[in-house]
Design a protein around this motif. Sequence first.
Motif, mmCIF file in Angstrom:
data_model
loop_
_atom_site.group_PDB
_atom_site.id
_atom_site.type_symbol
_atom_site.label_atom_id
_atom_site.label_comp_id
_atom_site.label_asym_id
_atom_site.label_seq_id
_atom_site.Cartn_x
_atom_site.Cartn_y
_atom_site.Cartn_z
ATOM 1 N N PRO A 46 0.963 -1.318 0.153
ATOM 2 C CA PRO A 46 -0.260 -0.130 0.115
ATOM 3 C C PRO A 46 0.849 1.201 -0.009
ATOM 4 O O PRO A 46 2.003 1.039 0.143
ATOM 5 N N GLU A 47 0.133 2.452 -0.193
ATOM 6 C CA GLU A 47 0.801 3.789 -0.261
ATOM 7 C C GLU A 47 0.780 4.346 1.086
ATOM 8 O O GLU A 47 -0.159 3.994 1.749
ATOM 9 N N ALA A 48 1.758 4.932 1.446
ATOM 10 C CA ALA A 48 1.752 5.700 2.825
ATOM 11 C C ALA A 48 1.075 7.296 2.542
ATOM 12 O O ALA A 48 1.644 7.956 1.849
ATOM 13 N N GLU A 49 -0.061 7.351 2.759
ATOM 14 C CA GLU A 49 -0.663 8.703 2.222
ATOM 15 C C GLU A 49 -0.198 9.800 2.977
ATOM 16 O O GLU A 49 -0.384 11.116 2.907
ATOM 17 N N ALA A 50 0.625 9.516 4.346
ATOM 18 C CA ALA A 50 1.283 10.713 5.068
ATOM 19 C C ALA A 50 2.412 10.054 5.565
ATOM 20 O O ALA A 50 2.491 8.725 5.835
ATOM 21 N N PRO A 51 3.423 10.776 6.095
ATOM 22 C CA PRO A 51 4.650 10.230 6.643
ATOM 23 C C PRO A 51 4.471 9.247 7.899
ATOM 24 O O PRO A 51 4.945 8.263 7.898
ATOM 25 N N GLY A 79 2.122 7.379 8.396
ATOM 26 C CA GLY A 79 1.433 5.958 7.799
ATOM 27 C C GLY A 79 2.521 5.053 7.504
ATOM 28 O O GLY A 79 2.031 4.132 7.031
ATOM 29 N N TRP A 80 3.763 5.311 7.425
ATOM 30 C CA TRP A 80 4.580 4.546 6.554
ATOM 31 C C TRP A 80 4.784 3.220 7.440
ATOM 32 O O TRP A 80 4.711 1.961 6.873
ATOM 33 N N ARG A 81 4.600 3.056 8.811
ATOM 34 C CA ARG A 81 4.771 1.720 9.557
ATOM 35 C C ARG A 81 3.666 0.768 9.343
ATOM 36 O O ARG A 81 3.752 -0.234 9.361
ATOM 37 N N ALA A 82 2.388 1.492 9.353
ATOM 38 C CA ALA A 82 1.274 0.555 8.793
ATOM 39 C C ALA A 82 1.475 -0.009 7.399
ATOM 40 O O ALA A 82 1.277 -1.222 7.299
ATOM 41 N N ALA A 83 1.896 0.720 6.562
ATOM 42 C CA ALA A 83 1.952 0.435 5.271
ATOM 43 C C ALA A 83 3.177 -0.581 5.155
ATOM 44 O O ALA A 83 3.062 -1.842 4.356
ATOM 45 N N VAL A 84 4.114 -0.490 5.793
ATOM 46 C CA VAL A 84 5.397 -1.424 5.882
ATOM 47 C C VAL A 84 4.931 -2.869 6.508
ATOM 48 O O VAL A 84 5.111 -3.840 6.008
ATOM 49 N N ASP A 85 4.113 -2.693 7.668
ATOM 50 C CA ASP A 85 3.518 -3.742 8.300
ATOM 51 C C ASP A 85 2.735 -4.496 7.241
ATOM 52 O O ASP A 85 2.814 -5.836 7.066
ATOM 53 N N ALA A 86 1.800 -3.844 6.751
ATOM 54 C CA ALA A 86 1.016 -4.759 5.608
ATOM 55 C C ALA A 86 1.745 -5.211 4.503
ATOM 56 O O ALA A 86 1.429 -6.602 4.110
ATOM 57 N N SER A 87 2.676 -4.694 4.044
ATOM 58 C CA SER A 87 3.737 -5.249 2.956
ATOM 59 C C SER A 87 4.403 -6.619 3.394
ATOM 60 O O SER A 87 4.540 -7.400 2.799
ATOM 61 N N ALA A 88 4.925 -6.646 4.859
ATOM 62 C CA ALA A 88 5.589 -7.612 5.476
ATOM 63 C C ALA A 88 4.645 -8.573 5.499
ATOM 64 O O ALA A 88 5.156 -9.921 5.256
ATOM 65 N N PHE A 139 9.752 4.084 2.729
ATOM 66 C CA PHE A 139 10.847 4.406 3.831
ATOM 67 C C PHE A 139 11.090 5.868 3.630
ATOM 68 O O PHE A 139 11.521 6.645 4.416
ATOM 69 N N ARG A 140 11.002 6.285 2.109
ATOM 70 C CA ARG A 140 11.538 7.842 1.943
ATOM 71 C C ARG A 140 10.350 8.351 2.552
ATOM 72 O O ARG A 140 10.565 9.599 2.954
ATOM 73 N N ALA A 141 9.070 8.143 2.450
ATOM 74 C CA ALA A 141 7.893 8.839 3.076
ATOM 75 C C ALA A 141 8.068 8.907 4.665
ATOM 76 O O ALA A 141 7.655 9.923 5.033
#
Length: 243
Positions: free
Chosen positions: A86-91, A93-102, A142-144
């Motif tokens: 998923p995309e991180a819509e705000a900085p 939100g990165w952790r939830a998005a990485v969690d879902a990706s993992a 991670f850039r976000a």
Amino acid sequence: MSADKQQVPSVWTRPRRQREQPALSREQIVSEAVALLDAEGLEALSMRKLGTRMGAGATSLYRHVANKDELIELVVDEVYGELEVPEAEAPEGWRAAVDASAHSLRAMALRHPWVASVLGQVGLAHLGPNLMHMSDRMLALFRAAGFDGGEADQAMKTVIAYVIGTATSEAAYLSLLARSGQDERDWLESLRPASEQAMQDHPRLREGQAARQGKDPRTVREENFDYGLQRVLDGLAARLDRR
């Protein structure tokens, strides 16, 4: 290039053959190879056996795929196309998005238990379009979050290494279980007397087993995976805070 140096052969570094047998396509070959690997494992994969499954000779397959190593590169990239990043819509939100990706990566590895064992072994699988797309989307997370380019790449690889490492052993365990033909809960219950005997002189191990007693083993595996993932993400979050 000197005579003693050779390029790493890869399906992604040579032009795709333009003349394809109309009755057969590379996409069909890859799809059938994934089905064969899922059903019978890596040891069962051969160009001859795959051709037989498809009602074609191995020679027909070689018109589209040069060898087995190229085929493995293609099937690895094929299953990476299943990942959801998923995309991180705000900085924040990165952790939830990485969690879902993992979790998506783990789920893919468990659906295709052969995949972890071939990563890094043949060719240049990382050049596959699906794998590159997944990597690019994860890097964006991670850039976000605030990591710069170099550290974003390191952070991504750290998460992927954790997921693949744990999924490899989990997939091997589930493959063993599948070969036994037993339900996971029943199999573990049948081992309980021997486990208790082996742990007789190890009270801390007995305590840990007692804590898991009666729990769904699939839930235990998921909790163990998520615990490690959250600690990795905790470390990355702390790194961001220090920056």
